[in-house]
Design a protein around this motif. Structure first.
Motif, PDB file in Angstrom:
ATOM      1  N   ASN A 189      38.299  44.712  67.484  1.00 44.65           N
ATOM      2  CA  ASN A 189      39.472  43.847  67.714  1.00 44.65           C
ATOM      3  C   ASN A 189      40.190  44.141  69.026  1.00 44.65           C
ATOM      4  OD1 ASN A 189      39.022  42.593  65.264  1.00 44.65           O
ATOM      5  ND2 ASN A 189      40.367  43.984  64.128  1.00 44.65           N
ATOM      6  N   GLY A 190      39.634  45.052  69.836  1.00 46.00           N
ATOM      7  CA  GLY A 190      40.223  45.336  71.137  1.00 46.00           C
ATOM      8  C   GLY A 190      41.472  46.199  71.092  1.00 46.00           C
ATOM      9  N   LYS A 191      41.725  46.865  69.960  1.00 45.05           N
ATOM     10  CA  LYS A 191      42.920  47.712  69.855  1.00 45.05           C
ATOM     11  C   LYS A 191      42.697  49.105  70.423  1.00 45.05           C
ATOM     12  CE  LYS A 191      44.804  45.234  65.888  1.00 45.05           C
ATOM     13  NZ  LYS A 191      45.240  45.302  64.464  1.00 45.05           N
ATOM     14  N   ILE A 192      41.424  49.520  70.510  1.00 40.42           N
ATOM     15  CA  ILE A 192      41.071  50.758  71.212  1.00 40.42           C
ATOM     16  C   ILE A 192      39.871  50.462  72.100  1.00 40.42           C
ATOM     17  CG2 ILE A 192      41.964  52.325  69.428  1.00 40.42           C
ATOM     18  CD1 ILE A 192      39.076  52.711  68.446  1.00 40.42           C
ATOM     19  N   ASP A 193      39.631  51.374  73.054  1.00 38.52           N
ATOM     20  CA  ASP A 193      38.519  51.191  73.981  1.00 38.52           C
ATOM     21  C   ASP A 193      37.296  52.016  73.605  1.00 38.52           C
ATOM     22  OD1 ASP A 193      39.947  49.468  75.907  1.00 38.52           O
ATOM     23  OD2 ASP A 193      41.189  51.245  76.199  1.00 38.52           O
ATOM     24  N   ALA A 194      37.506  53.089  72.852  1.00 41.19           N
ATOM     25  CA  ALA A 194      36.396  53.964  72.484  1.00 41.19           C
ATOM     26  C   ALA A 194      36.858  54.878  71.351  1.00 41.19           C
ATOM     27  CB  ALA A 194      35.941  54.805  73.677  1.00 41.19           C
ATOM     28  N   PHE A 195      35.890  55.464  70.658  1.00 41.19           N
ATOM     29  CA  PHE A 195      36.247  56.469  69.655  1.00 41.19           C
ATOM     30  C   PHE A 195      35.134  57.497  69.501  1.00 41.19           C
ATOM     31  CE2 PHE A 195      34.280  53.072  67.141  1.00 41.19           C
ATOM     32  CZ  PHE A 195      33.500  53.740  66.201  1.00 41.19           C
ATOM     33  N   PHE A 196      35.536  58.694  69.073  1.00 40.01           N
ATOM     34  CA  PHE A 196      34.608  59.793  68.832  1.00 40.01           C
ATOM     35  C   PHE A 196      34.267  59.860  67.341  1.00 40.01           C
ATOM     36  CE2 PHE A 196      36.437  61.283  72.826  1.00 40.01           C
ATOM     37  CZ  PHE A 196      35.373  61.919  73.463  1.00 40.01           C
ATOM     38  N   VAL A 197      33.024  60.204  67.058  1.00 41.27           N
ATOM     39  CA  VAL A 197      32.570  60.485  65.698  1.00 41.27           C
ATOM     40  C   VAL A 197      31.612  61.674  65.777  1.00 41.27           C
ATOM     41  CG1 VAL A 197      31.281  59.678  63.692  1.00 41.27           C
ATOM     42  CG2 VAL A 197      32.676  58.065  64.979  1.00 41.27           C
ATOM     43  N   VAL A 198      31.812  62.682  64.938  1.00 46.85           N
ATOM     44  CA  VAL A 198      30.829  63.759  64.806  1.00 46.85           C
ATOM     45  C   VAL A 198      30.182  63.600  63.441  1.00 46.85           C
ATOM     46  CG1 VAL A 198      30.412  66.242  64.795  1.00 46.85           C
ATOM     47  CG2 VAL A 198      32.185  65.289  66.282  1.00 46.85           C
ATOM     48  N   ALA A 199      28.910  63.236  63.432  1.00 47.71           N
ATOM     49  CA  ALA A 199      28.225  62.954  62.169  1.00 47.71           C
ATOM     50  C   ALA A 199      26.720  62.962  62.384  1.00 47.71           C
ATOM     51  CB  ALA A 199      28.655  61.586  61.622  1.00 47.71           C
ATOM     52  N   GLY A 200      26.004  63.158  61.298  1.00 43.89           N
ATOM     53  CA  GLY A 200      24.562  63.021  61.361  1.00 43.89           C
ATOM     54  C   GLY A 200      24.194  61.551  61.496  1.00 43.89           C
ATOM     55  N   PHE A 201      23.238  61.267  62.370  1.00 41.95           N
ATOM     56  CA  PHE A 201      22.830  59.870  62.530  1.00 41.95           C
ATOM     57  C   PHE A 201      21.716  59.534  61.538  1.00 41.95           C
ATOM     58  CE2 PHE A 201      20.032  62.167  65.537  1.00 41.95           C
ATOM     59  CZ  PHE A 201      18.796  61.710  65.148  1.00 41.95           C
ATOM     60  N   PRO A 202      21.618  58.287  61.067  1.00 42.36           N
ATOM     61  CA  PRO A 202      22.572  57.195  61.319  1.00 42.36           C
ATOM     62  C   PRO A 202      23.742  57.299  60.353  1.00 42.36           C
ATOM     63  CG  PRO A 202      20.755  56.402  59.975  1.00 42.36           C
ATOM     64  CD  PRO A 202      20.456  57.853  60.271  1.00 42.36           C
ATOM     65  N   THR A 203      24.966  57.121  60.855  1.00 43.49           N
ATOM     66  CA  THR A 203      26.141  57.168  59.993  1.00 43.49           C
ATOM     67  C   THR A 203      26.559  55.734  59.635  1.00 43.49           C
ATOM     68  OG1 THR A 203      28.351  58.124  59.732  1.00 43.49           O
ATOM     69  CG2 THR A 203      27.799  57.272  61.904  1.00 43.49           C
ATOM     70  N   GLY A 204      26.902  55.533  58.372  1.00 39.60           N
ATOM     71  CA  GLY A 204      27.072  54.194  57.820  1.00 39.60           C
ATOM     72  C   GLY A 204      27.993  53.270  58.584  1.00 39.60           C
ATOM     73  N   SER A 205      29.177  53.762  58.963  1.00 41.32           N
ATOM     74  CA  SER A 205      30.147  52.885  59.616  1.00 41.32           C
ATOM     75  C   SER A 205      29.634  52.389  60.966  1.00 41.32           C
ATOM     76  CB  SER A 205      31.484  53.618  59.801  1.00 41.32           C
ATOM     77  OG  SER A 205      31.338  54.730  60.660  1.00 41.32           O
ATOM     78  N   LEU A 206      28.839  53.214  61.659  1.00 45.45           N
ATOM     79  CA  LEU A 206      28.308  52.805  62.967  1.00 45.45           C
ATOM     80  C   LEU A 206      27.121  51.855  62.811  1.00 45.45           C
ATOM     81  CD1 LEU A 206      28.551  56.018  65.179  1.00 45.45           C
ATOM     82  CD2 LEU A 206      30.217  54.190  64.805  1.00 45.45           C
ATOM     83  N   VAL A 207      26.355  52.039  61.745  1.00 46.09           N
ATOM     84  CA  VAL A 207      25.268  51.097  61.469  1.00 46.09           C
ATOM     85  C   VAL A 207      25.856  49.697  61.269  1.00 46.09           C
ATOM     86  CG1 VAL A 207      23.498  50.432  59.798  1.00 46.09           C
ATOM     87  CG2 VAL A 207      23.715  52.824  60.503  1.00 46.09           C
ATOM     88  N   GLU A 208      26.929  49.618  60.494  1.00 43.90           N
ATOM     89  CA  GLU A 208      27.593  48.332  60.245  1.00 43.90           C
ATOM     90  C   GLU A 208      28.186  47.759  61.525  1.00 43.90           C
ATOM     91  OE1 GLU A 208      30.436  48.707  57.133  1.00 43.90           O
ATOM     92  OE2 GLU A 208      29.005  49.558  55.707  1.00 43.90           O
ATOM     93  N   LEU A 209      28.828  48.617  62.325  1.00 45.72           N
ATOM     94  CA  LEU A 209      29.438  48.162  63.569  1.00 45.72           C
ATOM     95  C   LEU A 209      28.391  47.611  64.526  1.00 45.72           C
ATOM     96  CD1 LEU A 209      31.852  47.917  65.513  1.00 45.72           C
ATOM     97  CD2 LEU A 209      31.467  50.311  66.168  1.00 45.72           C
ATOM     98  N   ALA A 210      27.274  48.346  64.673  1.00 40.72           N
ATOM     99  CA  ALA A 210      26.225  47.925  65.612  1.00 40.72           C
ATOM    100  C   ALA A 210      25.584  46.607  65.193  1.00 40.72           C
ATOM    101  CB  ALA A 210      25.164  49.011  65.723  1.00 40.72           C
ATOM    102  N   SER A 211      25.576  46.317  63.908  1.00 37.89           N
ATOM    103  CA  SER A 211      24.992  45.058  63.439  1.00 37.89           C
ATOM    104  C   SER A 211      25.959  43.884  63.606  1.00 37.89           C
ATOM    105  CB  SER A 211      24.594  45.175  61.963  1.00 37.89           C
ATOM    106  OG  SER A 211      25.740  45.316  61.138  1.00 37.89           O
ATOM    107  N   ALA A 212      27.249  44.221  63.836  1.00 31.07           N
ATOM    108  CA  ALA A 212      28.268  43.171  63.939  1.00 31.07           C
ATOM    109  C   ALA A 212      28.727  42.925  65.371  1.00 31.07           C
ATOM    110  CB  ALA A 212      29.484  43.542  63.084  1.00 31.07           C
TER     111      ALA A 212
END
Length: 325
Positions: A189-212
């Protein structure tokens, strides 16, 4: 009356046999929580369960383990120290600093009762931005709106270290404290420009984001990353491979170890049996199908990068398994 009395005695005995054991994990959208659920299932064996080898649980007799969502590594270590939780997952660096009272925990009372059950899997630092953001390095974050995750998480600790290694500080960005789906939604939604995540890949929230939405993983490399690896032995240079997330190329970054901790005050026999149940052959089946990271959780790597002493019960198991002399 005799029948009722016997039934009551049986119920009381069953209640007395129950043992509850909590595992502090992380946000529900990241890796710790689902992996914690798989492990909780593997080590549990409530009264009345079918026998191991007969299609039943191979966990600890009478144990009911539960994965508890939390703010992450620092929160879990604090909860173990205070007795709020029986155990929890944490990044190897966060746990070592807490145990020794050094690094980011300098000036705080060392968590001398912290003990290791097992090293689990490798966690990669993801720096996520939209594909057309123009952010191509950590240095490009200057002046940008960046989520560092919540204070109390391992991601927050490592994000600060990565900024510092690249000549920035938290004051050089507009810092937000968003987790999981909230961070992904804010980026879209353009409210932030970037974010950090420390997690084992693939992490669920990023899988969903990348598909959207078209996203990129910003490389964490060069002199800053090299200095980080050299200064802190828990970091290692490692790639997130192409295919981990839709449309995202292989990305160089740094990684730490995800490990399972408990308190020295937990019963030795209980932790011995929990460790034994974790590495039971039947548990192997659960790990392999329960989560994408499960296959990398192996007995052969159970002591990799361990910087906090083993719990006496876990140590006894690893000696019997031939991993320790």
């Amino acid at each position: 009356m005799s029948a009722v009395l016997l039934a009551t005695v049986g119920v009381t005995a069953t209640a007395q046999e129950l043992k509850f054991f909590t595992i502090g994990t992380g946000g529900t959208a990241y890796t710790y929580y689902p992996v914690g659920g798989v492990i909780a299932n593997a080590i549990s064996k409530p009264p009345g369960s079918r026998e191991c080898g007969e299609g039943g649980s191979c966990g600890v007799e009478g144990l009911i383990a539960s994965a508890v969502s939390s703010r992450g590594s620092v929160d879990n270590v604090n909860a173990i120290n205070s007795g709020l939780r029986n155990s929890g997952f944490a990044q190897s660096d966060v746990a070592y600093w807490a145990y020794t009272g050094t690094g980011t925990m300098e000036g705080k009372e060392p968590a001398k009762d912290l003990r290791t059950i097992a090293a689990l899997f490798e966690e990669h630092i993801h720096l996520v931005a939209l594909a057309d953001s123009g952010i191509n390095s950590v240095a490009d974050l200057k002046g940008k709106r960046v989520s560092l995750d919540e204070p109390g998480s391992g991601t927050y600790v490592d994000a600060k270290l990565i900024l510092e290694a690249s000549g920035l500080s938290v004051d050089d960005v507009t810092a937000e404290a968003l987790k999981g789906g909230a961070a992904s939604e804010a980026l879209r939604n353009g409210k932030i420009d970037a974010f950090f995540v420390v997690a084992g890949f693939p992490t669920g929230s990023l899988v969903e984001l990348a598909s959207a939405a078209p996203i990129k993983l910003v490389p964490i490399e060069g002199e800053g990353a090299a200095a980080l690896v050299e200064k802190y032995g828990f970091f290692a240079a490692s790639d997130i491979p192409e295919g981990a997330y839709e449309g995202v190329a292989t990305t160089p970054t740094v990684a730490v170890g995800a490990q399972w901790f408990t308190s020295a005050n937990e019963d030795e026999e209980l932790i011995y049996n929990i460790t034994k149940a974790l590495w039971n052959e039947q548990s192997r089946k659960l790990l392999d199908v329960g989560h994408a990271k499960g296959k990398t959780i192996t007995l052969e790597t159970a002591l990799n990068g361990v910087g906090v002493p083993l719990h006496a019960g876990a140590e006894r198991f690893y000696k019997e398994a031939g991993l320790l002399k």
